[in-house]
Design a protein around this motif. Structure first.
Motif, mmCIF file in Angstrom:
data_model
loop_
_atom_site.group_PDB
_atom_site.id
_atom_site.type_symbol
_atom_site.label_atom_id
_atom_site.label_comp_id
_atom_site.label_asym_id
_atom_site.label_seq_id
_atom_site.Cartn_x
_atom_site.Cartn_y
_atom_site.Cartn_z
ATOM 1 N N GLU A 109 19.380 -30.226 -44.553
ATOM 2 C CA GLU A 109 20.704 -29.597 -44.573
ATOM 3 C C GLU A 109 21.700 -30.440 -45.360
ATOM 4 O OE1 GLU A 109 20.926 -27.005 -40.403
ATOM 5 O OE2 GLU A 109 22.057 -28.858 -40.624
ATOM 6 N N VAL A 110 21.797 -31.718 -45.003
ATOM 7 C CA VAL A 110 22.799 -32.567 -45.643
ATOM 8 C C VAL A 110 22.447 -32.832 -47.099
ATOM 9 C CG1 VAL A 110 21.767 -34.777 -44.948
ATOM 10 C CG2 VAL A 110 24.217 -34.633 -45.297
ATOM 11 N N VAL A 111 21.146 -32.980 -47.391
ATOM 12 C CA VAL A 111 20.729 -33.176 -48.779
ATOM 13 C C VAL A 111 20.964 -31.903 -49.592
ATOM 14 C CG1 VAL A 111 18.724 -33.550 -50.278
ATOM 15 C CG2 VAL A 111 19.069 -35.002 -48.280
ATOM 16 N N GLY A 112 20.703 -30.739 -48.968
ATOM 17 C CA GLY A 112 20.902 -29.476 -49.666
ATOM 18 C C GLY A 112 22.345 -29.262 -50.061
ATOM 19 N N VAL A 113 23.276 -29.590 -49.164
ATOM 20 C CA VAL A 113 24.689 -29.412 -49.475
ATOM 21 C C VAL A 113 25.179 -30.484 -50.450
ATOM 22 C CG1 VAL A 113 27.010 -29.478 -48.488
ATOM 23 C CG2 VAL A 113 25.205 -28.238 -47.316
ATOM 24 N N ALA A 114 24.731 -31.721 -50.247
ATOM 25 C CA ALA A 114 25.238 -32.830 -51.058
ATOM 26 C C ALA A 114 24.689 -32.829 -52.476
ATOM 27 C CB ALA A 114 24.921 -34.159 -50.385
ATOM 28 N N TYR A 115 23.430 -32.440 -52.654
ATOM 29 C CA TYR A 115 22.798 -32.607 -53.960
ATOM 30 C C TYR A 115 22.352 -31.307 -54.614
ATOM 31 C CZ TYR A 115 22.790 -37.492 -52.599
ATOM 32 O OH TYR A 115 23.186 -38.734 -52.213
ATOM 33 N N VAL A 116 22.135 -30.233 -53.839
ATOM 34 C CA VAL A 116 21.795 -28.943 -54.431
ATOM 35 C C VAL A 116 23.070 -28.124 -54.632
ATOM 36 C CG1 VAL A 116 20.483 -26.811 -54.170
ATOM 37 C CG2 VAL A 116 19.494 -28.981 -53.422
ATOM 38 N N HIS A 117 23.836 -27.993 -53.561
ATOM 39 C CA HIS A 117 25.119 -27.294 -53.656
ATOM 40 C C HIS A 117 26.151 -28.132 -54.408
ATOM 41 C CE1 HIS A 117 27.801 -24.079 -52.586
ATOM 42 N NE2 HIS A 117 28.618 -24.866 -51.907
ATOM 43 N N ARG A 118 25.906 -29.445 -54.456
ATOM 44 C CA ARG A 118 26.726 -30.415 -55.190
ATOM 45 C C ARG A 118 28.176 -30.462 -54.698
ATOM 46 N NH1 ARG A 118 23.980 -32.813 -59.015
ATOM 47 N NH2 ARG A 118 22.139 -31.822 -59.915
ATOM 48 N N MET A 119 28.316 -30.410 -53.373
ATOM 49 C CA MET A 119 29.596 -30.694 -52.742
ATOM 50 C C MET A 119 30.777 -29.982 -53.403
ATOM 51 S SD MET A 119 28.767 -32.556 -50.274
ATOM 52 C CE MET A 119 30.446 -32.854 -49.813
ATOM 53 N N LYS A 120 30.771 -28.679 -53.353
ATOM 54 C CA LYS A 120 31.870 -27.914 -53.946
ATOM 55 C C LYS A 120 33.134 -28.074 -53.097
ATOM 56 C CE LYS A 120 28.940 -24.578 -56.323
ATOM 57 N NZ LYS A 120 28.593 -23.161 -56.516
ATOM 58 N N ASN A 121 34.005 -28.951 -53.546
ATOM 59 C CA ASN A 121 35.221 -29.244 -52.788
ATOM 60 C C ASN A 121 36.132 -28.032 -52.649
ATOM 61 O OD1 ASN A 121 34.343 -31.880 -52.584
ATOM 62 N ND2 ASN A 121 35.471 -32.570 -54.393
ATOM 63 N N ASP A 122 36.015 -27.085 -53.601
ATOM 64 C CA ASP A 122 36.863 -25.899 -53.539
ATOM 65 C C ASP A 122 36.612 -25.096 -52.268
ATOM 66 O OD1 ASP A 122 37.900 -26.616 -55.940
ATOM 67 O OD2 ASP A 122 36.639 -25.279 -57.142
ATOM 68 N N ASP A 123 35.374 -25.117 -51.752
ATOM 69 C CA ASP A 123 35.064 -24.386 -50.522
ATOM 70 C C ASP A 123 35.853 -24.944 -49.346
ATOM 71 O OD1 ASP A 123 33.285 -22.778 -51.848
ATOM 72 O OD2 ASP A 123 31.547 -24.047 -51.414
ATOM 73 N N ILE A 124 35.881 -26.261 -49.210
ATOM 74 C CA ILE A 124 36.632 -26.893 -48.128
ATOM 75 C C ILE A 124 38.131 -26.653 -48.319
ATOM 76 C CG2 ILE A 124 37.153 -29.077 -46.992
ATOM 77 C CD1 ILE A 124 34.306 -28.183 -46.546
ATOM 78 N N PHE A 125 38.585 -26.762 -49.556
ATOM 79 C CA PHE A 125 40.012 -26.549 -49.841
ATOM 80 C C PHE A 125 40.429 -25.121 -49.499
ATOM 81 C CE2 PHE A 125 43.527 -25.355 -52.629
ATOM 82 C CZ PHE A 125 44.427 -26.385 -52.366
ATOM 83 N N PHE A 126 39.547 -24.155 -49.768
ATOM 84 C CA PHE A 126 39.830 -22.752 -49.466
ATOM 85 C C PHE A 126 40.037 -22.542 -47.974
ATOM 86 C CE2 PHE A 126 38.212 -18.569 -48.169
ATOM 87 C CZ PHE A 126 39.044 -17.733 -48.902
ATOM 88 N N MET A 127 39.265 -23.264 -47.136
ATOM 89 C CA MET A 127 39.335 -23.067 -45.685
ATOM 90 C C MET A 127 40.428 -23.891 -45.032
ATOM 91 S SD MET A 127 35.308 -22.834 -44.565
ATOM 92 C CE MET A 127 34.834 -24.388 -45.316
ATOM 93 N N THR A 128 40.538 -25.160 -45.411
ATOM 94 C CA THR A 128 41.428 -26.085 -44.700
ATOM 95 C C THR A 128 42.716 -26.388 -45.452
ATOM 96 O OG1 THR A 128 40.388 -28.047 -45.669
ATOM 97 C CG2 THR A 128 39.411 -27.156 -43.644
ATOM 98 N N GLY A 129 42.773 -26.039 -46.736
ATOM 99 C CA GLY A 129 43.965 -26.337 -47.518
ATOM 100 C C GLY A 129 43.967 -27.726 -48.109
ATOM 101 N N LYS A 130 42.875 -28.474 -47.940
ATOM 102 C CA LYS A 130 42.772 -29.808 -48.536
ATOM 103 C C LYS A 130 41.315 -30.112 -48.824
ATOM 104 C CE LYS A 130 42.588 -32.040 -43.985
ATOM 105 N NZ LYS A 130 43.181 -33.067 -43.107
ATOM 106 N N LYS A 131 41.098 -30.963 -49.807
ATOM 107 C CA LYS A 131 39.743 -31.327 -50.172
ATOM 108 C C LYS A 131 39.197 -32.359 -49.185
ATOM 109 C CE LYS A 131 40.235 -30.341 -55.098
ATOM 110 N NZ LYS A 131 40.088 -30.849 -56.482
ATOM 111 N N PRO A 132 37.863 -32.416 -49.014
ATOM 112 C CA PRO A 132 37.293 -33.392 -48.077
ATOM 113 C C PRO A 132 37.611 -34.814 -48.512
ATOM 114 C CG PRO A 132 35.569 -32.389 -49.421
ATOM 115 C CD PRO A 132 36.819 -31.615 -49.673
ATOM 116 N N SER A 133 37.909 -35.647 -47.546
ATOM 117 C CA SER A 133 38.288 -37.027 -47.844
ATOM 118 C C SER A 133 37.088 -37.829 -48.330
ATOM 119 C CB SER A 133 38.866 -37.685 -46.588
ATOM 120 O OG SER A 133 37.865 -37.767 -45.583
#
Length: 601
Positions: free
Chosen positions: A493-517
């Protein structure tokens, strides 16, 4: 990555996706509090009550909390945040979410579904044991308070042990000598198992709408009972001794403490089951899932610590009673032999024991004649246990020594039942949600019917745990299904998001209003994967050392390997499909070019 898998016109695909998302949006939580209660109830389970206190005491409370909190920050919270964010952003369950991230990762959802189903099988049997004790807690006197008087053979067996042990191993489990001797179905456990599955089905009959109503009781009730136990426990003699023993720091020389801390925080948060992704998919898209992860993680750990205080206050009371009984027995036996010895004492309470100890130290011959163990409080406090040993032996013995034991027994097992049901909601959702997404159920079949069929199938399979050998099979399933497969799934799971999905910060920004720290990004890309690999390397050899026959070991390996085999198999399937599509396209292009050349000629 996704473009190479598109085999339908883009417009049609877009409409289909929009339609699916619209269907998903129709089902939502009534309110934010209901959602948090459900997630907390799923995370906080039996392990918080009967596993964490044992580990805390084993390594010295203050010392164990250090690696535990480090594991929470570097492993637990990042993975919890990851799963909540995936479900909320993609708005699908485990299979749909991982397919959306990459078709190559679709096997993660299937593996989570299989593991959740296998865990649900034996977990409901544990709840059947709890329900059986809950039923017997209303009897006066409590059935584990005395040996059976109407059967000479059973009376002899009981006298060789204790009434508490006899009721657990003979009256409840009717356990066989080994796993190869199956024994018969124990009808009382079958009835309790059927009641549990019926109750779970009723709570699931309307999906999250009915679950959301049930968690108002199943999640809050354990905190009420824990508070009652804590308030009462602190008034009992010996409670302070239990708490001091729990929190006395011990030097962390044993590296096993780090493994146990990492393992405990991982499983106590119910990661990789699929239920967290499924539940969060019913959220509002702009919900602050980062805040939710912090709230749930902190409450889960605080609950473990709170439960430890309540549990060891009671166990300290039990140890104090055992100490008094030991001293009384010592004095009584000495008095019986006083006629043969040149020593007399007067009955002055606890002082008698102190005098006897001093006298025995200076008279080794007397000590050899008495053949009594030393009465030491720490010795009795050391006799703590985890899992079923704590719930069905240690705590039931402690309840007998309390005033109004029936009341405390009812409250204790009601609390365990509530905790178990809350955890089962998330576990079963991790099964039913993927079934819906796989489209293996006919559209015309009502949800209530096929949900009932799944529960019925699970009940029939779990009957294996109600036989005389059922306790052994619970141990096998818990060891081989509830550990390594979940760690492997979480790693992918964590490898898939970090290296396959390549950590799309826009997804987090869309939900929380800020990019992951930076903290979250480092944990997802480096720290959490390394933590999971470390735990896997240390844990894997331990799960192989089991005194079971060869055929049981073979089943154990299958239980461990088959669920996670979906991850590489699905990846290989889509890789082959992608290669075949490219070959077909190239062949088509060559044929078209040849046709053009022939026409030109």
């Amino acid at each position: 990555v996704h473009d190479s898998y598109i085999v339908t016109p883009p417009v049609l695909t877009q409409r289909t996706e929009n339609h699916k998302q619209d269907e998903q949006k129709e089902v939502k939580w009534d309110n934010k509090f209901q959602y948090l209660l459900t997630i907390i109830g799923f995370a906080v389970g039996l392990g918080n009550i009967w596993r964490f206190p044992f580990l805390c005491q084993t390594y010295g409370g203050g010392a164990f909390l250090i690696p535990y909190l480090i594991a929470l920050v570097t492993e637990g919270l990042p993975l919890l945040y990851l799963e909540l964010a995936i479900g909320q952003r993609i708005r699908k369950g485990t299979i749909g979410s991982w397919r959306e991230i990459s078709p190559l990762l679709g096997g993660i959802g299937i593996s989570s579904m299989l593991v959740s189903f296998l865990i649900a099988l034996f977990y409901t049997c544990v709840l059947a044991w709890v329900l059986w004790y809950f039923y017997n807690s209303f009897k006066i006197p409590l059935p584990w308070s005395q040996c059976p008087a109407n059967d000479t053979k059973l009376m002899a067996e009981c006298l060789k042990s204790t009434p508490v042990n006899f009721f657990w191993y003979r009256e409840t489990l009717n356990i066989t000598p080994d796993i190869e001797t199956s024994g018969s179905l124990q009808w009382w456990l079958v009835v309790c198992l059927a009641c549990n599955w019926s109750l779970i089905y009723i709570c699931f009959i309307r999906g999250i709408k009915s679950i959301g109503k049930a968690v108002y009781v199943t999640t809050t009730l354990p905190y009420v009972v824990l508070t009652i136990f804590l308030c009462h426990g602190l008034t009992l003699p010996g409670a302070i001794d239990g708490l001091l023993y729990l929190f006395t720091p011990d030097i962390m020389k044993n590296p096993q403490v780090w493994l146990d801390a990492a393992t405990q925080i991982f499983f106590s948060l119910s990661l990789a089951f699929g239920g967290l992704i499924a539940f969060s998919s019913y959220n509002n898209e702009h919900n602050n899932c980062e805040k939710d992860a912090l709230i749930v993680g902190i409450i889960n750990s605080a609950t473990s610590l709170y439960a430890s205080i309540a549990v060891f206050a009671v166990l300290g009371f039990k140890a104090n009673n055992d100490l008094q009984n030991c001293q009384t027995e010592y004095v009584a036996k000495f008095k019986e032999m006083s006629g043969q010895l040149d020593f007399t004492i007067s009955d002055e309470g606890p002082l008698n024991y102190s005098l006897l100890v001093e006298y025995v130290k200076t008279n080794p011959a007397v000590n050899s004649m008495l053949s009594l163990r030393e009465c030491n409080l720490n010795t009795f406090l050391d006799q703590s246990a985890s899992g079923t040993g704590l719930a069905f032996i240690m705590f039931t013995q402690a309840v007998l020594e309390m005033p109004y034991p029936q009341v405390w027994a009812v409250l204790f097992f009601l609390m365990l039942l509530s905790l178990g049901l809350s955890s089962m909601f998330g576990t079963l959702e991790g099964v039913l949600n993927p079934i819906r997404e796989l489209n293996i159920v006919p559209k015309w079949l009502p949800v209530e019917v096929w949900t009932g069929l799944v529960c019925l199938a699970a009940f029939l399979i779990s009957l294996i745990f109600t036989m005389g050998s059922g306790n052994y099979w619970v141990e096998v399933f818990n060891t081989y299904v509830g550990s390594i497969p979940l760690l492997i799934i979480a790693f992918f799971e964590v490898v898939g998001v970090a290296y396959v999905h390549r950590m799309k910060n826009d997804d987090i920004f869309f939900m929380t209003g800020k990019k992951p720290s930076l903290y979250w990004r480092i944990c997802w890309t480096i720290v959490s994967p390394l933590m999971l690999i470390s735990v896997l390397i240390e844990l894997f050899p331990q799960t192989q050392v089991k005194p079971y026959p060869g055929w049981v070991v073979a089943i154990s390996v299958l239980l461990c390997a088959l669920p996670v085999s979906a991850i590489p198999l699905v990846a290989l399937y889509h890789s082959f499909k992608k290669t075949s599509s490219r070959l077909n396209i190239n062949t088509y292009r060559v044929s078209m070019e040849n046709s053009v050349q022939e026409d030109q000629q």
